[in-house]
Scaffold this motif. Structure first.
Motif, short mmCIF file in Angstrom:
data_model
loop_
_atom_site.label_atom_id
_atom_site.label_comp_id
_atom_site.label_asym_id
_atom_site.label_seq_id
_atom_site.Cartn_x
_atom_site.Cartn_y
_atom_site.Cartn_z
N THR A 15 0.87 -1.18 0.00
CA THR A 15 0.00 0.00 0.00
C THR A 15 0.90 1.23 0.00
N TYR A 16 0.28 2.41 0.04
CA TYR A 16 1.05 3.65 0.09
C TYR A 16 1.09 4.16 1.53
N CYS A 17 2.21 4.77 1.87
CA CYS A 17 2.39 5.30 3.23
C CYS A 17 1.28 6.30 3.54
N ARG A 18 0.71 6.18 4.76
CA ARG A 18 -0.39 7.05 5.12
C ARG A 18 0.09 8.47 5.43
N GLN A 19 1.39 8.61 5.64
CA GLN A 19 1.90 9.94 5.98
C GLN A 19 2.54 10.64 4.78
N CYS A 20 3.45 9.93 4.09
CA CYS A 20 4.20 10.62 3.03
C CYS A 20 3.85 10.10 1.63
N GLY A 21 3.08 9.01 1.53
CA GLY A 21 2.63 8.55 0.22
C GLY A 21 3.60 7.66 -0.53
N LEU A 22 4.67 7.25 0.12
CA LEU A 22 5.64 6.36 -0.52
C LEU A 22 5.03 4.97 -0.66
N PHE A 23 5.29 4.30 -1.82
CA PHE A 23 4.77 2.94 -2.00
C PHE A 23 5.61 1.98 -1.16
N LEU A 24 4.94 1.14 -0.39
CA LEU A 24 5.63 0.21 0.50
C LEU A 24 5.50 -1.20 -0.07
N PRO A 25 6.52 -1.71 -0.75
CA PRO A 25 6.42 -3.05 -1.33
C PRO A 25 6.50 -4.13 -0.24
N ASP A 26 5.90 -5.27 -0.54
CA ASP A 26 5.94 -6.39 0.39
C ASP A 26 7.30 -7.08 0.23
N LEU A 27 8.19 -6.84 1.18
CA LEU A 27 9.56 -7.35 1.06
C LEU A 27 9.65 -8.84 1.37
N SER A 28 8.59 -9.42 1.95
CA SER A 28 8.63 -10.85 2.24
C SER A 28 8.39 -11.68 0.98
N LYS A 29 7.78 -11.02 -0.03
CA LYS A 29 7.52 -11.73 -1.29
C LYS A 29 8.75 -11.66 -2.18
N PRO A 30 9.05 -12.72 -2.94
CA PRO A 30 10.18 -12.64 -3.87
C PRO A 30 9.87 -11.67 -4.99
N LEU A 31 10.88 -11.00 -5.48
CA LEU A 31 10.69 -10.03 -6.56
C LEU A 31 10.26 -10.76 -7.84
N LYS A 32 9.35 -10.12 -8.56
CA LYS A 32 8.88 -10.71 -9.81
C LYS A 32 9.99 -10.67 -10.84
N ARG A 33 10.21 -11.80 -11.49
CA ARG A 33 11.25 -11.87 -12.51
C ARG A 33 10.69 -11.41 -13.85
N GLU A 34 11.35 -10.46 -14.46
CA GLU A 34 10.92 -10.00 -15.77
C GLU A 34 11.36 -11.02 -16.81
N SER A 35 10.39 -11.55 -17.56
CA SER A 35 10.79 -12.52 -18.59
C SER A 35 11.35 -11.76 -19.78
N PRO A 36 12.41 -12.27 -20.40
CA PRO A 36 13.02 -11.56 -21.52
C PRO A 36 12.09 -11.49 -22.71
N PRO A 37 12.24 -10.48 -23.59
CA PRO A 37 11.35 -10.31 -24.74
C PRO A 37 11.34 -11.51 -25.67
N GLU A 38 12.46 -12.23 -25.74
CA GLU A 38 12.51 -13.41 -26.61
C GLU A 38 11.45 -14.42 -26.19
N GLU A 39 11.26 -14.53 -24.87
CA GLU A 39 10.27 -15.50 -24.38
C GLU A 39 8.86 -15.09 -24.77
N HIS A 40 8.59 -13.76 -24.72
CA HIS A 40 7.28 -13.25 -25.13
C HIS A 40 7.04 -13.55 -26.60
N LEU A 41 8.07 -13.34 -27.42
CA LEU A 41 7.95 -13.57 -28.86
C LEU A 41 7.68 -15.04 -29.13
#
Ligand SMILES: [Zn+2]
Length: 164
Positions: A15-41
């Motif tokens: 969610t976003y910080c209730r005071q300053c509005g910074l986005f607070l990511p869920d650090l317990s979750k693994p970061l989403k891996r960006e699949s390379p464009p070749e895989e999309h193609l």
């Protein structure tokens, strides 16, 4: 969790910080891996090919089994027509994807781009601040009690400074 920017406590991740509005990511979750464009193609090519085969064979079967009979409902022709249109659209998508693939192959592989000149982090290049700053000259500091006099003195000399 706490906001890393302003330190506000008791907040929900993702969610976003209730005071300053910074986005607070869920650090317990693994970061989403960006699949390379070749895989999309690659996925696009396979999906398009499958859609082309499915839609054309289905419309062919519709004509073969249900078409051109005395009881054939016009809706059969409409459905077969739509299926052929979908197939045609995906032929166009497939051609575009194959052209993109060709372009992609002509470009330098990603590993070569990444192996460019190493980027030196700013921290390692900067000199420790202690070396840049002069030693504090404590003889120059004005005691707090003198500030009043200094202010009056400045006010007196200020118009004079403006003239010159
Ligand atoms: Zn905050």
């Amino acid at each position: 969790m706490f906001c890393p920017r302003c330190g506000k406590a008791d907040q929900m991740p993702e969610t976003y910080c209730r005071q300053c509005g910074l986005f607070l990511p869920d650090l317990s979750k693994p970061l989403k891996r960006e699949s390379p464009p070749e895989e999309h193609l690659k996925a696009n090519t396979v999906l398009s090919a499958m859609t082309i085969i499915a839609s054309f064979s289905l419309s062919f079967l519709l004509f073969l089994i249900l078409g051109f009979r005395s009881f054939t409902h016009p809706l059969i022709y409409v459905t077969a027509g739509i299926l052929m249109a979908i197939g045609g659209w995906h032929i166009q998508t497939l051609i575009r994807t194959l052209m993109l693939k060709k372009q992609w192959k002509r470009r330098a592989p990603l590993s070569e781009i990444q192996a460019g000149p190493p980027v030196t982090p700013m921290i390692s290049r900067s000199t420790p601040t202690a070396k840049l700053l002069d030693q504090a000259n404590l003889a120059d500091t004005i005691p707090a009690s003198v500030t009043e006099h200094t202010t009056r003195h400045l006010a007196e000399t200020l118009p004079h400074n403006h003239d010159s």
